[in-house]
Design an enzyme around this catalytic site. Structure first.
Site, PDB file in Angstrom:
ATOM      1  N   GLN A  54       0.819  -1.224   0.000  1.00  0.00           N
ATOM      2  CA  GLN A  54       0.000   0.000   0.000  1.00  0.00           C
ATOM      3  C   GLN A  54       0.846   1.264   0.000  1.00  0.00           C
ATOM      4  O   GLN A  54       0.400   2.327  -0.408  1.00  0.00           O
ATOM      5  CB  GLN A  54      -0.947   0.016   1.200  1.00  0.00           C
ATOM      6  CG  GLN A  54      -2.036  -1.039   1.162  1.00  0.00           C
ATOM      7  CD  GLN A  54      -1.729  -2.213   2.076  1.00  0.00           C
ATOM      8  OE1 GLN A  54      -0.590  -2.681   2.119  1.00  0.00           O
ATOM      9  NE2 GLN A  54      -2.730  -2.698   2.799  1.00  0.00           N
ATOM     10  N   ASP A  63      -6.611   2.598  11.622  1.00  0.00           N
ATOM     11  CA  ASP A  63      -7.900   1.990  11.296  1.00  0.00           C
ATOM     12  C   ASP A  63      -8.835   2.005  12.491  1.00  0.00           C
ATOM     13  O   ASP A  63     -10.052   1.990  12.331  1.00  0.00           O
ATOM     14  CB  ASP A  63      -7.683   0.554  10.804  1.00  0.00           C
ATOM     15  CG  ASP A  63      -7.060   0.539   9.426  1.00  0.00           C
ATOM     16  OD1 ASP A  63      -7.801   0.370   8.440  1.00  0.00           O
ATOM     17  OD2 ASP A  63      -5.837   0.725   9.326  1.00  0.00           O
ATOM     18  N   LYS A 112      -1.603  -0.567  10.299  1.00  0.00           N
ATOM     19  CA  LYS A 112      -0.996  -1.587   9.450  1.00  0.00           C
ATOM     20  C   LYS A 112       0.187  -2.273  10.137  1.00  0.00           C
ATOM     21  O   LYS A 112       0.978  -1.621  10.818  1.00  0.00           O
ATOM     22  CB  LYS A 112      -0.539  -0.948   8.136  1.00  0.00           C
ATOM     23  CG  LYS A 112       0.130  -1.906   7.167  1.00  0.00           C
ATOM     24  CD  LYS A 112      -0.839  -2.932   6.632  1.00  0.00           C
ATOM     25  CE  LYS A 112      -0.157  -3.864   5.636  1.00  0.00           C
ATOM     26  NZ  LYS A 112      -1.085  -4.896   5.141  1.00  0.00           N
TER      27      LYS A 112
END
Length: 309
Positions: free
Chosen positions: A160, A203, A214
Site C-alpha cells: 500500500q 484503522d 498496518k
C-alpha cells in the site's frame, strides 16, 4: 412480480460485490470502507420490500463488520440509523448518508489544517502504509514547505505504500521509498535522512488511546521512541467506537497467499493485517478537534459527535 424480484436480485448482487471488495482489500483504507458501507446502504434503500429499514440496517451491519477493525464504518451506520425518525424512511436514509459524507469531508479538512500547523517544524517525515488523510495532509504541508522530504515504506505484503508514494510524487513532493525492514534503522540512524517525525493514519483507536494500524507500525513506533522522534497519528475521532471496546481490539488475520502465493505446502504463514501501538508511544493524535492526548480522545468524540454517546 418478476420485474421486482429481478431488480432486487441485481441490487443484492451489487451489495455482495461491495462485501467481497472490502474483504479482499480491493477497497482499501478506513475512509473507503466507510464509503463503501454507505453505498451498500444506499443500494439497500432501493430494494422493493416492506421491511426497508430492516434491510438497510442488516446491510450496514454486514458491510461494516466484514473486516474486524472498521469502527469508522460502524459509526457511519450508527449515524444513518440514528437519523431516521420514521416520517419518510427512504428520504431520511438517503439524506443522512449524504450528510455523513459531508461530516467526513469536514473532519478530514480540519485534520489537514491542524496537521500542517503541527508538522511544519519538521524537515523529514516518515510515513507507513496508505492513509488518504495523512497523504492529503503531507501534500498540503509540502506545498507550504517545499523543502519537505518524505520517507515512505513499501508496506508489504500488499504494498500500500506504493500508492502513497505515487500520490505524493504526482503532487510534486520529494519522496524516498524504503523497504519495511529498513524502517527502524532509518528512523534511528540519521546517516540516510534525518527523520524528525513519523506520521501514520489508523484503522481504529481504542478508548485508552492504543492505535490499530498496518502491521509494521509497532516497530516504527518503537524506533521513533528510541530515536527521540515524534509519532503522530492523523485520524478522525470517528475511528473511536467505545461501545465495542471492552477489551483490546481484535486483529484481522489475512490469507497466507498474500505473503507467498506458491509457498511450500507444509510452511506455516501468519499474516496479521494490523498491529496495536500503545498510547505511550504516541506523541499526539491530530484530529478534527485539534492535537489531542490519549486521555482527551473519548471526551472530544462525544462533544463533537453527540450521537455516538
Amino acid at each position: 412480480m418478476q420485474e421486482k424480484e429481478q431488480d432486487n436480485k441485481v441490487i443484492r448482487e451489487q451489495i455482495q460485490k461491495l462485501e467481497e471488495d472490502i474483504g479482499s482489500v480491493e477497497v482499501q483504507g478506513a475512509t473507503n470502507v466507510a464509503l463503501a458501507t454507505l453505498e451498500g446502504m444506499r443500494l439497500a434503500a432501493q430494494l422493493k420490500t416492506e421491511n426497508l429499514l430492516e434491510e438497510v440496517e442488516t446491510v450496514g451491519y454486514s458491510l461494516s463488520h466484514t473486516r474486524d477493525n472498521e469502527p469508522l464504518a460502524r459509526n457511519a451506520v450508527r449515524f444513518v440509523l440514528s437519523s431516521i425518525k420514521g416520517n419518510n424512511v427512504l428520504a431520511e436514509i438517503l439524506s443522512s448518508i449524504e450528510e455523513f459524507k459531508v461530516i467526513l469531508d469536514q473532519a478530514k479538512s480540519k485534520i489537514k489544517e491542524y496537521a500542517v500547523e503541527e508538522l511544519d517544524q519538521y524537515e523529514v517525515i516518515l510515513t507507513h502504509c496508505h492513509s488518504s488523510t495523512s497523504t492529503q495532509a503531507l501534500i498540503a504541508l509540502a506545498r507550504r514547505k517545499p523543502s519537505l522530504k518524505i520517507v515512505a515504506t513499501e508496506t508489504r505484503p500488499l504494498y500500500q505504500g506504493r500508492r502513497t508514494a505515487k500520490e505524493l510524487v504526482k503532487a510534486g513532493v520529494d519522496v524516498t521509498m524504503i523497504v519495511d525492514s529498513a524502517s527502524a534503522s532509518f528512523i534511528v540512524d540519521d546517516r540516510y535522512l534525518p527523520v524528525g517525525a513519523v506520521v501514520i493514519g489508523c484503522d481504529e483507536i481504542h478508548k485508552g488511546g492504543a492505535v490499530v494500524n498496518k502491521v509494521g507500525s509497532y516497530q516504527i513506533a518503537l524506533a521513533a521512541k528510541q530515536g527521540n522522534d515524534k509519532l503522530y497519528v492523523l485520524t478522525t475521532l470517528l475511528k473511536l467506537d467505545p461501545k465495542t471496546q471492552e477489551a483490546l481490539p481484535s486483529i484481522e488475520m489475512r490469507p497466507a497467499r498474500e505473503v507467498w502465493e506458491q509457498a511450500p505446502e507444509d510452511l506455516n504463514i501468519i499474516n496479521p493485517a494490523f498491529e496495536i501501538i500503545p498510547a505511550k508511544l504516541v506523541t499526539g493524535y491530530i484530529t478534527e478537534a485539534g492535537v489531542l492526548s490519549a486521555n482527551e480522545l473519548e471526551k472530544a468524540l462525544y462533544e463533537k459527535y453527540s450521537w455516538t454517546d
